[in-house]
Design a protein around this motif. Structure first.
Motif, PDB file in Angstrom:
ATOM      1  N   ARG A 132      -5.448  -5.738  -0.607  1.00 23.93           N
ATOM      2  CA  ARG A 132      -4.675  -4.686   0.038  1.00 23.93           C
ATOM      3  C   ARG A 132      -4.717  -4.761   1.565  1.00 23.93           C
ATOM      4  NH1 ARG A 132      -2.672  -0.213  -2.568  1.00 23.93           N
ATOM      5  NH2 ARG A 132      -2.949  -0.167  -4.824  1.00 23.93           N
ATOM      6  N   ASN A 184       0.804  -1.222   0.000  1.00 24.90           N
ATOM      7  CA  ASN A 184       0.000   0.000   0.000  1.00 24.90           C
ATOM      8  C   ASN A 184       0.836   1.271   0.000  1.00 24.90           C
ATOM      9  OD1 ASN A 184      -2.923  -0.946   0.307  1.00 24.90           O
ATOM     10  ND2 ASN A 184      -1.904  -2.113   1.921  1.00 24.90           N
ATOM     11  N   ASN A 185       2.077   1.174  -0.476  1.00 26.09           N
ATOM     12  CA  ASN A 185       2.931   2.368  -0.445  1.00 26.09           C
ATOM     13  C   ASN A 185       2.515   3.425  -1.461  1.00 26.09           C
ATOM     14  OD1 ASN A 185       3.822   1.298  -2.847  1.00 26.09           O
ATOM     15  ND2 ASN A 185       5.863   0.763  -2.124  1.00 26.09           N
ATOM     16  N   ASP A 186       1.510   3.115  -2.283  1.00 21.76           N
ATOM     17  CA  ASP A 186       0.976   4.100  -3.215  1.00 21.76           C
ATOM     18  C   ASP A 186      -0.236   4.836  -2.642  1.00 21.76           C
ATOM     19  OD1 ASP A 186      -0.504   1.774  -3.249  1.00 21.76           O
ATOM     20  OD2 ASP A 186      -0.816   1.740  -5.418  1.00 21.76           O
ATOM     21  N   LEU A 202      -6.082   6.708  -2.861  1.00 18.63           N
ATOM     22  CA  LEU A 202      -5.309   6.074  -3.921  1.00 18.63           C
ATOM     23  C   LEU A 202      -5.595   6.853  -5.200  1.00 18.63           C
ATOM     24  CD1 LEU A 202      -3.502   3.741  -4.931  1.00 18.63           C
ATOM     25  CD2 LEU A 202      -5.609   2.409  -5.288  1.00 18.63           C
ATOM     26  N   GLY A 203      -4.567   7.568  -5.691  1.00 23.10           N
ATOM     27  CA  GLY A 203      -4.778   8.397  -6.870  1.00 23.10           C
ATOM     28  C   GLY A 203      -5.861   9.432  -6.673  1.00 23.10           C
ATOM     29  N   THR A 206      -1.834   7.504  -0.014  1.00 27.63           N
ATOM     30  CA  THR A 206      -1.478   8.656   0.801  1.00 27.63           C
ATOM     31  C   THR A 206      -2.505   8.831   1.915  1.00 27.63           C
ATOM     32  OG1 THR A 206      -2.708  10.178  -0.630  1.00 27.63           O
ATOM     33  CG2 THR A 206      -0.374   9.816  -1.139  1.00 27.63           C
TER      34      THR A 206
END
Length: 237
Positions: A181, A91-93, A150-151, A95
């Protein structure tokens, strides 16, 4: 308006079916709802096993059972397992950000999707916006939301109280269409990171019952302490 002085009064609820252990009957100690609550008092109460739901401060108090154990994780001592490290990397993408605890249609929409998957028809099914506000937004203590995006899209949200010695995880909901996830686990890992970054000590996870499948995830975070016989002690699992 009359300002109450002296210690707060406590009330015992009427017996009701236990939502976790059948066929047990449960009772709850409730803090006087008219007593002025602030973060200092809440910080004292959470250390002796109380918890918040909306504007209600409570603690289980069952005549024939003491299975509910208040648990907390020492943020500085916590070491993630191999599986938890994989969840973190996966899940490092995503924020995260702390935002005020207030009603949002975006938050409520995600909450309803989560409820339709996880809790349809049970006591946690608050798909009415007024009940959602009562449960998630209304608070007499210091409360924040943690948004997970996410995005730019909201994929999870954690409701967290901020007692003086750490953070209390009130509730987390997330996109049910992302099972790989492990967003529930990731949320707790992020909460622990926030506690460390604030240079505080504890992440409170509410109540745990040995053998209750719905609560078993809590003991995957170690070391973990339980409030047993009026003192915090490390749980031997």
């Amino acid at each position: 308006m009359t300002i109450q002085s002296g210690p707060p009064k406590l009330y015992l609820s009427a017996p009701h079916p236990c939502p976790y252990i059948e066929p047990e009957t449960a009772s709850t100690v409730l803090l006087d709802p008219n007593y002025p609550m602030d973060n200092s008092l809440f910080s004292i109460l959470i250390k002796v096993g109380f918890r918040r739901s909306g504007d209600t401060i409570y603690r289980p108090h069952c005549r024939n059972c003491n299975a509910c154990v208040s648990v907390r994780i020492p943020a500085r001592e916590f070491l993630p397992s191999r599986s938890q490290r994989r969840t973190w990397s996966r899940n490092n993408d995503i924020t995260t950000s702390l935002v005020p605890a207030k009603f949002s249609e975006e938050h409520f929409g995600l909450y309803c999707r989560y409820q339709s998957w996880r809790h349809t028809g049970d006591i946690m099914d608050h798909s009415d916006p007024d009940r959602y506000r009562e449960f998630m937004v209304e608070s007499s203590v210091e409360t924040v939301f943690i948004e997970f995006r996410l995005g730019g899209e909201l994929v999870a949200l954690s409701v967290c109280d901020l007692p003086e010695d750490g953070m209390s995880a009130v509730y987390t909901f997330f996109d049910p269409m992302m099972p790989k996830r492990s967003l529930g686990t990731f949320a707790i890992l992020k909460q622990l990171e926030y506690v460390r970054n604030m240079d505080l000590d504890w992440l409170y996870l509410g109540y745990w019952i040995d053998g209750c499948r719905k609560m078993s995830y809590k003991t995957q975070f170690r070391p973990i302490f339980g409030f047993v016989n009026k003192e915090w002690r490390i749980l031997s699992l």
